[in-house]
Design a protein around this motif. Structure first.
Motif, PDB file in Angstrom:
ATOM      1  N   VAL A 113     -43.586 -22.422 -53.241  1.00  0.00           N
ATOM      2  CA  VAL A 113     -43.591 -21.281 -54.157  1.00  0.00           C
ATOM      3  C   VAL A 113     -44.649 -21.495 -55.238  1.00  0.00           C
ATOM      4  O   VAL A 113     -45.398 -20.575 -55.577  1.00  0.00           O
ATOM      5  CB  VAL A 113     -42.193 -21.047 -54.776  1.00  0.00           C
ATOM      6  CG1 VAL A 113     -42.252 -20.055 -55.930  1.00  0.00           C
ATOM      7  CG2 VAL A 113     -41.215 -20.550 -53.718  1.00  0.00           C
ATOM      8  N   LEU A 114     -44.735 -22.687 -55.767  1.00  0.00           N
ATOM      9  CA  LEU A 114     -45.706 -22.964 -56.818  1.00  0.00           C
ATOM     10  C   LEU A 114     -47.155 -22.814 -56.331  1.00  0.00           C
ATOM     11  O   LEU A 114     -48.054 -22.568 -57.127  1.00  0.00           O
ATOM     12  CB  LEU A 114     -45.485 -24.364 -57.399  1.00  0.00           C
ATOM     13  CG  LEU A 114     -44.150 -24.554 -58.132  1.00  0.00           C
ATOM     14  CD1 LEU A 114     -43.967 -26.004 -58.557  1.00  0.00           C
ATOM     15  CD2 LEU A 114     -44.044 -23.617 -59.330  1.00  0.00           C
ATOM     16  N   GLU A 140     -39.031 -15.836 -60.261  1.00  0.00           N
ATOM     17  CA  GLU A 140     -39.540 -14.475 -60.326  1.00  0.00           C
ATOM     18  C   GLU A 140     -41.032 -14.562 -60.050  1.00  0.00           C
ATOM     19  O   GLU A 140     -41.707 -15.456 -60.551  1.00  0.00           O
ATOM     20  CB  GLU A 140     -39.302 -13.849 -61.705  1.00  0.00           C
ATOM     21  CG  GLU A 140     -37.916 -13.329 -61.873  1.00  0.00           C
ATOM     22  CD  GLU A 140     -37.712 -12.598 -63.185  1.00  0.00           C
ATOM     23  OE1 GLU A 140     -38.702 -12.185 -63.826  1.00  0.00           O
ATOM     24  OE2 GLU A 140     -36.541 -12.458 -63.569  1.00  0.00           O
ATOM     25  N   MET A 141     -41.511 -13.656 -59.242  1.00  0.00           N
ATOM     26  CA  MET A 141     -42.914 -13.634 -58.869  1.00  0.00           C
ATOM     27  C   MET A 141     -43.461 -12.243 -59.161  1.00  0.00           C
ATOM     28  O   MET A 141     -42.989 -11.255 -58.596  1.00  0.00           O
ATOM     29  CB  MET A 141     -43.063 -13.948 -57.376  1.00  0.00           C
ATOM     30  CG  MET A 141     -44.486 -13.890 -56.881  1.00  0.00           C
ATOM     31  SD  MET A 141     -44.610 -14.290 -55.123  1.00  0.00           S
ATOM     32  CE  MET A 141     -43.959 -12.778 -54.395  1.00  0.00           C
ATOM     33  N   LYS A 142     -44.422 -12.169 -60.061  1.00  0.00           N
ATOM     34  CA  LYS A 142     -45.041 -10.896 -60.402  1.00  0.00           C
ATOM     35  C   LYS A 142     -46.410 -10.834 -59.746  1.00  0.00           C
ATOM     36  O   LYS A 142     -47.242 -11.722 -59.930  1.00  0.00           O
ATOM     37  CB  LYS A 142     -45.176 -10.755 -61.919  1.00  0.00           C
ATOM     38  CG  LYS A 142     -45.717  -9.413 -62.357  1.00  0.00           C
ATOM     39  CD  LYS A 142     -45.723  -9.300 -63.875  1.00  0.00           C
ATOM     40  CE  LYS A 142     -46.205  -7.936 -64.325  1.00  0.00           C
ATOM     41  NZ  LYS A 142     -46.181  -7.821 -65.796  1.00  0.00           N
ATOM     42  N   GLU A 167     -33.747 -22.883 -46.778  1.00  0.00           N
ATOM     43  CA  GLU A 167     -32.562 -22.438 -46.063  1.00  0.00           C
ATOM     44  C   GLU A 167     -32.085 -21.120 -46.683  1.00  0.00           C
ATOM     45  O   GLU A 167     -31.991 -21.005 -47.904  1.00  0.00           O
ATOM     46  CB  GLU A 167     -31.472 -23.502 -46.188  1.00  0.00           C
ATOM     47  CG  GLU A 167     -30.376 -23.344 -45.175  1.00  0.00           C
ATOM     48  CD  GLU A 167     -29.500 -24.582 -45.133  1.00  0.00           C
ATOM     49  OE1 GLU A 167     -28.291 -24.410 -45.352  1.00  0.00           O
ATOM     50  OE2 GLU A 167     -30.033 -25.679 -44.890  1.00  0.00           O
ATOM     51  N   SER A 168     -31.810 -20.138 -45.857  1.00  0.00           N
ATOM     52  CA  SER A 168     -31.330 -18.826 -46.285  1.00  0.00           C
ATOM     53  C   SER A 168     -32.191 -18.205 -47.392  1.00  0.00           C
ATOM     54  O   SER A 168     -31.672 -17.794 -48.438  1.00  0.00           O
ATOM     55  CB  SER A 168     -29.877 -18.913 -46.767  1.00  0.00           C
ATOM     56  OG  SER A 168     -29.050 -19.460 -45.778  1.00  0.00           O
ATOM     57  N   PRO A 169     -33.518 -18.106 -47.173  1.00  0.00           N
ATOM     58  CA  PRO A 169     -34.351 -17.487 -48.212  1.00  0.00           C
ATOM     59  C   PRO A 169     -34.050 -16.006 -48.360  1.00  0.00           C
ATOM     60  O   PRO A 169     -33.739 -15.322 -47.396  1.00  0.00           O
ATOM     61  CB  PRO A 169     -35.777 -17.705 -47.694  1.00  0.00           C
ATOM     62  CG  PRO A 169     -35.630 -17.807 -46.218  1.00  0.00           C
ATOM     63  CD  PRO A 169     -34.285 -18.444 -45.978  1.00  0.00           C
ATOM     64  N   LYS A 170     -34.147 -15.523 -49.592  1.00  0.00           N
ATOM     65  CA  LYS A 170     -33.923 -14.103 -49.887  1.00  0.00           C
ATOM     66  C   LYS A 170     -34.941 -13.675 -50.931  1.00  0.00           C
ATOM     67  O   LYS A 170     -35.066 -14.300 -51.986  1.00  0.00           O
ATOM     68  CB  LYS A 170     -32.494 -13.891 -50.413  1.00  0.00           C
ATOM     69  CG  LYS A 170     -32.170 -12.461 -50.763  1.00  0.00           C
ATOM     70  CD  LYS A 170     -32.073 -11.602 -49.525  1.00  0.00           C
ATOM     71  CE  LYS A 170     -31.682 -10.182 -49.900  1.00  0.00           C
ATOM     72  NZ  LYS A 170     -32.126  -9.213 -48.937  1.00  0.00           N
ATOM     73  N   LEU A 187     -37.302 -14.571 -55.754  1.00  0.00           N
ATOM     74  CA  LEU A 187     -37.270 -15.447 -54.579  1.00  0.00           C
ATOM     75  C   LEU A 187     -36.182 -16.468 -54.776  1.00  0.00           C
ATOM     76  O   LEU A 187     -36.153 -17.160 -55.803  1.00  0.00           O
ATOM     77  CB  LEU A 187     -38.616 -16.183 -54.423  1.00  0.00           C
ATOM     78  CG  LEU A 187     -39.837 -15.397 -53.997  1.00  0.00           C
ATOM     79  CD1 LEU A 187     -40.324 -14.457 -55.072  1.00  0.00           C
ATOM     80  CD2 LEU A 187     -40.951 -16.338 -53.602  1.00  0.00           C
ATOM     81  N   THR A 188     -35.267 -16.545 -53.820  1.00  0.00           N
ATOM     82  CA  THR A 188     -34.182 -17.537 -53.895  1.00  0.00           C
ATOM     83  C   THR A 188     -33.997 -18.166 -52.529  1.00  0.00           C
ATOM     84  O   THR A 188     -34.390 -17.613 -51.500  1.00  0.00           O
ATOM     85  CB  THR A 188     -32.857 -16.893 -54.328  1.00  0.00           C
ATOM     86  OG1 THR A 188     -32.449 -15.930 -53.351  1.00  0.00           O
ATOM     87  CG2 THR A 188     -32.956 -16.227 -55.689  1.00  0.00           C
TER      88      THR A 188
END
Length: 192
Positions: A113-114, A140-142, A167-170, A187-188
């Motif tokens: 993510v980073l 949070e990704m803008k 695992e289980s990304p949403k 993103l979680t």
């Protein structure tokens, strides 16, 4: 979060590896003569070498054509979600994609993510991303754009997170500002 002024729409380009990833690898064997003809009519000729870059409005139109042809009878959001998964898989089969995915697998979800801002800069000439950590598995990704196809971006980033071992990304769209334009996503993923 404040992003720089976006590149004007008429100057936005998506690079060849993105187009190649979907059309030559992701949809491999599923490009029908009719789909090929429809893409040629709008400016993407699969019987010739791909161009180094394509205008974003053209590419967005191509995605709609592909959904119409490759996922008939499926609700539009689900079709765009499936297309995004296919796109990520295909991109991973390109020369650049294999290298990028190799690194992503080593990074794990958080570091993946980073690195999203750098990863996206290699796919087009306009995307900028700002990240805000909300927890160990929540960001949070803008983005400095609004991508219209429903479910497409969400599924695209969920697929990328899976590549990084999440695992289980949403991924959920939580705010759209058409005036800027910008979109904020959450993103979680689950802890292992």
């Amino acid at each position: 979060m404040k992003l720089r002024k976006p590149v004007p729409l008429e100057q936005r380009l998506v690079y060849v590896q993105v187009v190649e990833g979907l059309l030559q690898h992701g949809l491999n064997g599923r490009v029908t003569p009719r789909l090929k003809q429809r893409l040629r009519q709008v400016g993407v000729d699969l019987d010739r070498p791909l161009l180094p870059a394509y205008p974003v409005p053209l590419w967005t139109h191509c995605l709609s054509i592909i959904v119409d042809e490759a996922y008939p009878g499926i609700p539009r959001e689900e079709a765009f979600r499936r297309l995004a998964e296919t796109h990520v898989q295909g991109y991973g089969r390109t020369v650049i994609g294999r290298a990028v995915f190799g690194v992503m697998r080593l990074l794990g979800p958080r570091r993946l993510v980073l690195r999203i801002p750098q990863t996206l800069r290699a796919t087009d000439n306009y995307t900028e991303v700002e990240l805000l950590e909300r927890g160990p598995t929540t960001y949070e990704m803008k983005m400095n754009s609004v991508v219209e196809p429903p479910g497409y971006v969400e599924s695209l980033f969920e697929s990328l997170l899976r590549v990084g071992g999440a695992e289980s990304p949403k991924v959920s769209r939580i705010h759209v500002d058409p005036g800027t334009p910008s979109t904020t996503y959450q993103l979680t993923w689950a802890e292992r």
